[in-house]
Design a protein around this motif. Structure first.
Motif, PDB file in Angstrom:
ATOM      1  N   LYS A 471     -16.164  -2.553   3.116  1.00 13.35           N
ATOM      2  CA  LYS A 471     -17.595  -2.228   3.148  1.00 13.35           C
ATOM      3  C   LYS A 471     -18.287  -2.949   4.309  1.00 13.35           C
ATOM      4  N   GLU A 472     -17.882  -4.200   4.533  1.00 13.63           N
ATOM      5  CA  GLU A 472     -18.431  -4.952   5.663  1.00 13.63           C
ATOM      6  C   GLU A 472     -18.154  -4.238   6.980  1.00 13.63           C
ATOM      7  N   LYS A 473     -17.010  -3.582   7.074  1.00 12.96           N
ATOM      8  CA  LYS A 473     -16.592  -2.925   8.317  1.00 12.96           C
ATOM      9  C   LYS A 473     -16.692  -1.398   8.200  1.00 12.96           C
ATOM     10  N   HIS A 474     -17.645  -0.927   7.412  1.00 13.51           N
ATOM     11  CA  HIS A 474     -17.719   0.516   7.189  1.00 13.51           C
ATOM     12  C   HIS A 474     -18.019   1.296   8.465  1.00 13.51           C
ATOM     13  N   ASN A 475     -18.583   0.637   9.464  1.00 16.11           N
ATOM     14  CA  ASN A 475     -18.824   1.329  10.737  1.00 16.11           C
ATOM     15  C   ASN A 475     -17.544   1.525  11.538  1.00 16.11           C
ATOM     16  N   GLU A 476     -16.474   0.827  11.145  1.00 11.71           N
ATOM     17  CA  GLU A 476     -15.193   0.933  11.842  1.00 11.71           C
ATOM     18  C   GLU A 476     -14.150   1.688  11.020  1.00 11.71           C
ATOM     19  N   ILE A 477     -14.486   2.045   9.769  1.00 17.76           N
ATOM     20  CA  ILE A 477     -13.544   2.687   8.840  1.00 17.76           C
ATOM     21  C   ILE A 477     -14.170   3.972   8.315  1.00 17.76           C
ATOM     22  N   THR A 478     -13.437   5.074   8.360  1.00 17.10           N
ATOM     23  CA  THR A 478     -13.976   6.340   7.858  1.00 17.10           C
ATOM     24  C   THR A 478     -13.353   6.789   6.543  1.00 17.10           C
ATOM     25  N   GLN A 479     -12.281   6.137   6.102  1.00 15.55           N
ATOM     26  CA  GLN A 479     -11.606   6.611   4.885  1.00 15.55           C
ATOM     27  C   GLN A 479     -10.760   5.494   4.294  1.00 15.55           C
ATOM     28  N   VAL A 480     -10.780   5.400   2.969  1.00 12.55           N
ATOM     29  CA  VAL A 480      -9.894   4.501   2.239  1.00 12.55           C
ATOM     30  C   VAL A 480      -9.142   5.339   1.205  1.00 12.55           C
ATOM     31  N   ILE A 481      -7.814   5.324   1.296  1.00 10.86           N
ATOM     32  CA  ILE A 481      -6.957   6.174   0.462  1.00 10.86           C
ATOM     33  C   ILE A 481      -6.018   5.293  -0.352  1.00 10.86           C
ATOM     34  N   THR A 482      -5.955   5.509  -1.648  1.00  9.14           N
ATOM     35  CA  THR A 482      -4.972   4.812  -2.478  1.00  9.14           C
ATOM     36  C   THR A 482      -3.690   5.636  -2.529  1.00  9.14           C
ATOM     37  N   TRP A 483      -2.541   4.933  -2.545  1.00  5.01           N
ATOM     38  CA  TRP A 483      -1.257   5.640  -2.509  1.00  5.01           C
ATOM     39  C   TRP A 483      -0.854   6.004  -3.933  1.00  5.01           C
ATOM     40  N   GLY A 484      -1.559   7.015  -4.449  1.00  8.64           N
ATOM     41  CA  GLY A 484      -1.365   7.473  -5.815  1.00  8.64           C
ATOM     42  C   GLY A 484      -2.702   7.545  -6.517  1.00  8.64           C
ATOM     43  N   ILE A 485      -2.688   8.179  -7.687  1.00  5.59           N
ATOM     44  CA  ILE A 485      -3.916   8.339  -8.469  1.00  5.59           C
ATOM     45  C   ILE A 485      -4.045   7.227  -9.500  1.00  5.59           C
ATOM     46  N   ALA A 486      -2.943   6.969 -10.205  1.00  8.96           N
ATOM     47  CA  ALA A 486      -2.956   5.997 -11.298  1.00  8.96           C
ATOM     48  C   ALA A 486      -1.560   5.415 -11.459  1.00  8.96           C
ATOM     49  N   ASP A 487      -1.450   4.401 -12.312  1.00  7.50           N
ATOM     50  CA  ASP A 487      -0.210   3.640 -12.426  1.00  7.50           C
ATOM     51  C   ASP A 487       0.954   4.413 -13.048  1.00  7.50           C
ATOM     52  N   ASN A 488       0.686   5.588 -13.602  1.00  5.28           N
ATOM     53  CA  ASN A 488       1.782   6.363 -14.185  1.00  5.28           C
ATOM     54  C   ASN A 488       2.722   6.907 -13.123  1.00  5.28           C
ATOM     55  N   GLU A 489       2.261   6.973 -11.874  1.00  2.00           N
ATOM     56  CA  GLU A 489       3.080   7.523 -10.791  1.00  2.00           C
ATOM     57  C   GLU A 489       2.898   6.645  -9.560  1.00  2.00           C
ATOM     58  N   THR A 490       3.858   5.751  -9.299  1.00  2.00           N
ATOM     59  CA  THR A 490       3.782   4.879  -8.136  1.00  2.00           C
ATOM     60  C   THR A 490       5.162   4.612  -7.585  1.00  2.00           C
ATOM     61  N   TRP A 491       5.268   4.620  -6.266  1.00  2.00           N
ATOM     62  CA  TRP A 491       6.551   4.340  -5.609  1.00  2.00           C
ATOM     63  C   TRP A 491       7.021   2.920  -5.883  1.00  2.00           C
ATOM     64  N   LEU A 492       6.092   2.017  -6.207  1.00  2.49           N
ATOM     65  CA  LEU A 492       6.450   0.613  -6.424  1.00  2.49           C
ATOM     66  C   LEU A 492       7.167   0.382  -7.750  1.00  2.49           C
ATOM     67  N   SER A 493       7.311   1.416  -8.558  1.00  2.78           N
ATOM     68  CA  SER A 493       8.097   1.254  -9.784  1.00  2.78           C
ATOM     69  C   SER A 493       9.586   1.176  -9.490  1.00  2.78           C
ATOM     70  N   THR A 494       9.984   1.602  -8.276  1.00  3.49           N
ATOM     71  CA  THR A 494      11.409   1.519  -7.905  1.00  3.49           C
ATOM     72  C   THR A 494      11.639   0.823  -6.567  1.00  3.49           C
ATOM     73  N   PHE A 495      10.577   0.431  -5.869  1.00  2.87           N
ATOM     74  CA  PHE A 495      10.723  -0.247  -4.573  1.00  2.87           C
ATOM     75  C   PHE A 495       9.941  -1.544  -4.588  1.00  2.87           C
ATOM     76  N   PRO A 496      10.513  -2.652  -4.093  1.00  6.91           N
ATOM     77  CA  PRO A 496      11.851  -2.808  -3.520  1.00  6.91           C
ATOM     78  C   PRO A 496      12.939  -2.944  -4.583  1.00  6.91           C
ATOM     79  N   THR A 497      12.509  -2.956  -5.851  1.00  5.47           N
ATOM     80  CA  THR A 497      13.451  -3.009  -6.956  1.00  5.47           C
ATOM     81  C   THR A 497      12.821  -2.292  -8.136  1.00  5.47           C
ATOM     82  N   THR A 498      13.628  -1.881  -9.103  1.00  3.29           N
ATOM     83  CA  THR A 498      13.108  -1.180 -10.276  1.00  3.29           C
ATOM     84  C   THR A 498      12.489  -2.189 -11.242  1.00  3.29           C
ATOM     85  N   ARG A 499      11.198  -2.045 -11.499  1.00  4.43           N
ATOM     86  CA  ARG A 499      10.489  -2.960 -12.396  1.00  4.43           C
ATOM     87  C   ARG A 499       9.108  -2.380 -12.699  1.00  4.43           C
ATOM     88  N   THR A 500       8.457  -2.951 -13.695  1.00  4.66           N
ATOM     89  CA  THR A 500       7.090  -2.545 -14.000  1.00  4.66           C
ATOM     90  C   THR A 500       6.158  -3.006 -12.891  1.00  4.66           C
TER      91      THR A 500
END
Length: 886
Positions: A471-500
């Protein structure tokens, strides 16, 4: 309709039983979470039938438990096997655990088995969802197949089946279960929408999969997001897996959903070294192309044709494009990723991608370079120089995509902000393209199904500080994207290891987490419970910072200009040691330090028998408190405090509640409990976890010849062993010696490695030695300007991170009968003095199988696996004129 309503009522009942506070029956006869349970002991197939022309029968030949199992034989294709119709048993949006035990029929050749679900959607499409990865199975032992499964589409049929990569394998199945883990709850419509909160700052986006565009997940997208990016659907391997054959369905669905819901769409990605089909780099016979001028033009021509086709289809649907993705590799001497693209075309593929994309989409669609770890100063500067050079050549680049896959502790907000500013200085836009916050700061921890609330609260504060920066740098940033919608689907459940791992703003049931409130309204966050690892060592309690204290990082206690402090902790079999540095110009005239210890970490609202409060009056060392020492600082700005608190039942891994409060008579500041209610309440204490010993050593003075030979100058040097495992529990290790002189730190590593390999194009996956140096022993959670990662493989090929470079790293290697020797000189920024402490570690990377994958990692000090970006767990080298005293 009645059947579906009954299923939903069951789901709601099960969820209620899983939620805190829901009354639980004390005499339950069965696990109501189990949806399907088959043991085949009644002699029937229990609903299982043949998939293909195979025989599926209950037999008593063998079993995992009970008397019978299900036998499948007569197979002629890999997809043949036993199948179970679960259409009316599983519900859209719920998460299930599917498991069963399998074994081959006697005499069968070992093969890989897995569970798959055939999902027949109401739109006429059929998908085959892999539930478990292919697992090796033999005829000697039962093997458990186990995986999570959820689906988000409207379906007319669901079949779970067991298949093998061998077309003829005969096998048994027993003790098959499907258990509900969680289900989506209705979307919270009464909370602020993310897109509205940041409407005046930047777009809010999420990465999506096609299956998430209907049902509750689609509702969540519509509520909170005004932009989308495909997670996989627009990558080359998805769009043109086979040369000349385009698959548009998934990408079209996402483009249409964005259009229907007035969302901006970001194209990800045209060029990447992963998820790109091999045909780009092969001849028509499937042979890899050699690096020749003719093949360079062939590959660039293929890239141009591909870009013109795919962007020609979507140019009116998208607002921005990742033209190239992940082209930087700081471990390489030239800083570029040595992918097939690079091997065949140099950096021309980058220029070609931008120029061709611009030709197709025109000036209104923005083009970006996207990469991870852009906050790392070394990687940032390499990327900056690349982009600056391309701009100078006239290549039209609009901005940088900062992936921002971060964890709960690092990297620093300062480094993230500095990277955004640096690229903005070129007139470029910045997008945060793949944001998530891992719960872990290492590759080994796993909270399982019970993630502590204090960790989720800490994650909420981490998201707060990230969005404060954005927010402080909103003049330098046009978009913030999360890598997924919610915790039910995330690549981090298997990378770098399989875990919660729960890295996003909404939980597995699509409900707002502390992370969400950290972004939207931080005032709703509870007081965080901070966590601190305590290393094992015994210092002398004298108010002085001796060598073992140099091995521990400082933890700040936030204060003001008149009073502030930092502290360190250590432990041994009898005591918890605390060393505090207090900035107080009154020198504690009316001051005190209070320590609070909760032996069982009970976090209760009142004191229990194990809870202790120790108060130390700074001007009066005669008290009933344990022995302590005060030492005034030479500049008069404050004092050092040191004490030893009795501990009982000491063991590695134990957690202890702890807090420290510093007062000058007018103001009091605490490490964790900002309400200062520790005198009667332990619920807001922080948590200490007892960990490994502090690693300290002395480097003797001397100047060797860097030739890969252990000459006589090394005779007096102490030996360090890399016997802590970051990855694996056995493999290559090293005996390490160190020396120093007025210009250099010297390292000799004698590596035991039975099989040497440099097959991988990734330097860190080759058999190699990494040396980590923190010249000011800052013990920080992120790299500072003096911190370096120096890597050399057994063939003397160097690579670098942080402050390291070819200019300050000289090496020689030599093979031995049982491995290899690395001898190295690291140039120091300024001449050191005897007694100086330097942060230091050594790591041995091992590709034991010669398959281009790292099989084990052994270190001297830091077991977290974060040494490449975090110096806080480095050991300490003290520069000595003589050998280490025993």
């Amino acid at each position: 309709m009645k059947k579906q309503l009954s299923i939903w009522l069951t789901i709601i009942l099960v969820l209620g039983m899983l939620l805190p506070g829901f009354p639980k029956a004390s005499t339950a006869k069965a696990d109501s979470n189990v949806i399907v349970q088959n043991n085949f002991d009644d002699g029937t197939a229990q609903g299982w039938g043949p998939r293909g022309s195979v025989s599926v029968t209950s037999v008593s030949e063998t079993s995992h438990s009970g008397t019978n199992s299900l036998k499948t034989s007569g197979r002629t294709a890999s997809w043949n096997g036993p199948s179970l119709n679960v259409t009316n048993k599983l519900v859209q949006g719920a998460t299930y655990e599917i498991s069963g035990y399998v074994k081959l029929v006697a005499g069968q050749t070992p093969s890989n088995l897995k569970f798959t679900v055939q999902r027949d959607n109401t739109d006429g499409t059929t998908k085959y969802d892999e539930v478990t990865s292919a697992t090796p199975v033999t005829d000697s032992d039962w093997v458990k197949l186990d995986g999570k499964y959820t689906f988000s589409t409207d379906v007319k049929g669901l079949q779970v089946y067991l298949e093998s990569d061998s077309a003829t394998s005969a096998y048994y199945l027993d003790d098959f279960t499907i258990t509900i883990v969680s289900a989506f709850l209705p979307i919270q419509q009464d909370i602020p929408s993310l897109k509205d909160v940041y409407a005046n700052d930047f777009l809010i986006g999420a990465a999506v999969l096609p299956d998430q565009l209907q049902g509750p997940q689609a509702d969540l997208l519509k509520k909170h997001f005004n932009s989308l990016v495909p997670g996989n659907a627009m990558k080359p391997d998805s769009l043109e897996h086979t040369k000349g054959v385009f698959t548009w369905d998934d990408a079209d669905k996402i483009a249409q959903f964005a259009k229907d819901n007035n969302m901006k769409l970001r194209f990800h990605t045209l060029v990447w070294y992963q998820q790109t089909p091999n045909w780009f780099f092969q001849d028509d016979s499937g042979n890899w192309l050699a690096a020749t001028p003719e093949n360079k033009q062939l590959v660039l021509s293929r890239l141009q044709d591909y870009i013109r086709t795919v962007l020609g289809r979507y140019k009116n649907d998208i607002e921005s494009v990742d033209a190239v993705n992940e082209v930087i590799d700081p471990s390489q001497p030239d800083g570029m990723r040595h992918s097939k693209w690079y091997e065949l075309t140099g950096t021309d593929y980058i220029k070609t991608a931008f120029e061709t994309a611009r030709e197709v989409v025109g000036p209104n669609v923005k083009l970006y370079i996207n990469d991870y770890n852009t906050e790392d100063p070394t990687k940032r500067d390499i990327l900056y120089n690349l982009v600056k050079g391309l701009l100078a050549e006239g290549v039209q680049i609009d901005g940088i995509g900062h992936q921002t896959h971060v964890n709960i502790d690092s990297p620093s907000i300062a480094n993230i902000g500095a990277s955004i500013d640096k690229f903005a200085s070129l007139g470029l836009d910045n997008k945060i393209t793949e944001l998530d916050v891992s719960l872990y700061n290492n590759n080994t921890d796993n909270y399982g199904s019970n993630v502590p609330q204090d960790v989720l609260i800490k994650q909420g504060y981490r998201y707060k500080e990230l969005f404060d920066l954005f927010k402080e740098k909103h003049n330098e940033i046009t978009q913030v994207i999360t890598w997924g919608i919610a915790d039910n689907e995330t690549w981090l459940s298997t990378f770098p290891t399989t875990r919660t791992n729960l890295p996003l703003l909404f939980d597995t049931q699509l409900q707002a987490k502390y992370a969400y409130w950290g972004v939207v309204d931080p005032s709703k966050l509870p007081v965080p419970i901070k966590n601190l690892d305590v290393l094992n060592a015994t210092p002398k309690v004298d108010g002085k910072s001796d060598l073992v204290w140099d091995g521990v990082s400082n933890t700040a206690i936030n204060g003001n200009n008149q009073l502030s402090a930092s502290f360190k902790t250590l432990y041994d079999n009898n005591f918890l040691y605390v060393f505090a540095n207090v900035k107080d110009p009154t020198l504690g005239a009316n001051g005190s330090i209070d320590l609070f210890v909760d032996g069982n970490n009970g976090k209760t609202n009142s004191y229990q028998a194990d809870d202790k409060h120790y108060s130390f009056k700074i001007t009066n060392e005669k008290s009933d408190a344990p022995d302590y020492k005060i030492k005034e600082l030479e500049d008069g700005s404050g004092y050092n405090f040191e004490t030893a608190i009795p501990l009982s039942d000491v063991q590695k891994g134990k957690k202890i509640g702890f807090d420290i409060r510093v007062s000058n008579g007018d103001k009091s500041f605490s490490w964790n409990d900002i309400t200062n209610s520790q005198d009667t309440n332990t619920s807001k204490f922080g948590t200490l976890t007892l960990k490994d010993p502090v690693m300290v050593a002395q480097a003797v003075k001397g100047t060797p010849i860097i030739d890969g030979v252990e000459d006589k100058s090394w005779e007096k040097a102490n030996i360090l062993s890399t016997d802590r495992w970051v990855q694996g529990t056995s493999g290559s290790t090293a005996k390490v010696k160190t020396m120093w002189d007025q210009g250099y730190l010297y390292i000799l590593a004698n590596v035991t490695d039975k099989s040497l390999s440099d097959l991988s194009s990734n330097a860190y996956e080759q058999d190699s030695v990494e040396i980590f140096v923190d010249q000011n022993n800052g013990k920080t959670t992120n790299y500072q300007s003096d911190d370096g990662q120096y890597r050399v493989n057994f063939n003397n090929l160097q690579s670098y991170g942080g402050h390291a470079s070819a200019n300050n790293f000289t090496t020689a290697t030599k093979r031995t009968a049982d491995g290899y020797i690395v001898e190295a000189a690291i140039k120091l920024d300024s001449p050191p003095k005897p007694g100086t402490s330097i942060g230091f570690d050594v790591q041995v990377n091992n590709d034991d199988n010669g398959d281009g994958k790292r099989d084990s990692v052994a270190v001297w000090s830091d077991p977290t696996g974060q040494s490449y970006q975090n110096t806080s767990r480095f050991g300490v080298l003290q520069l000595s004129n003589g050998a280490m005293k025993k």
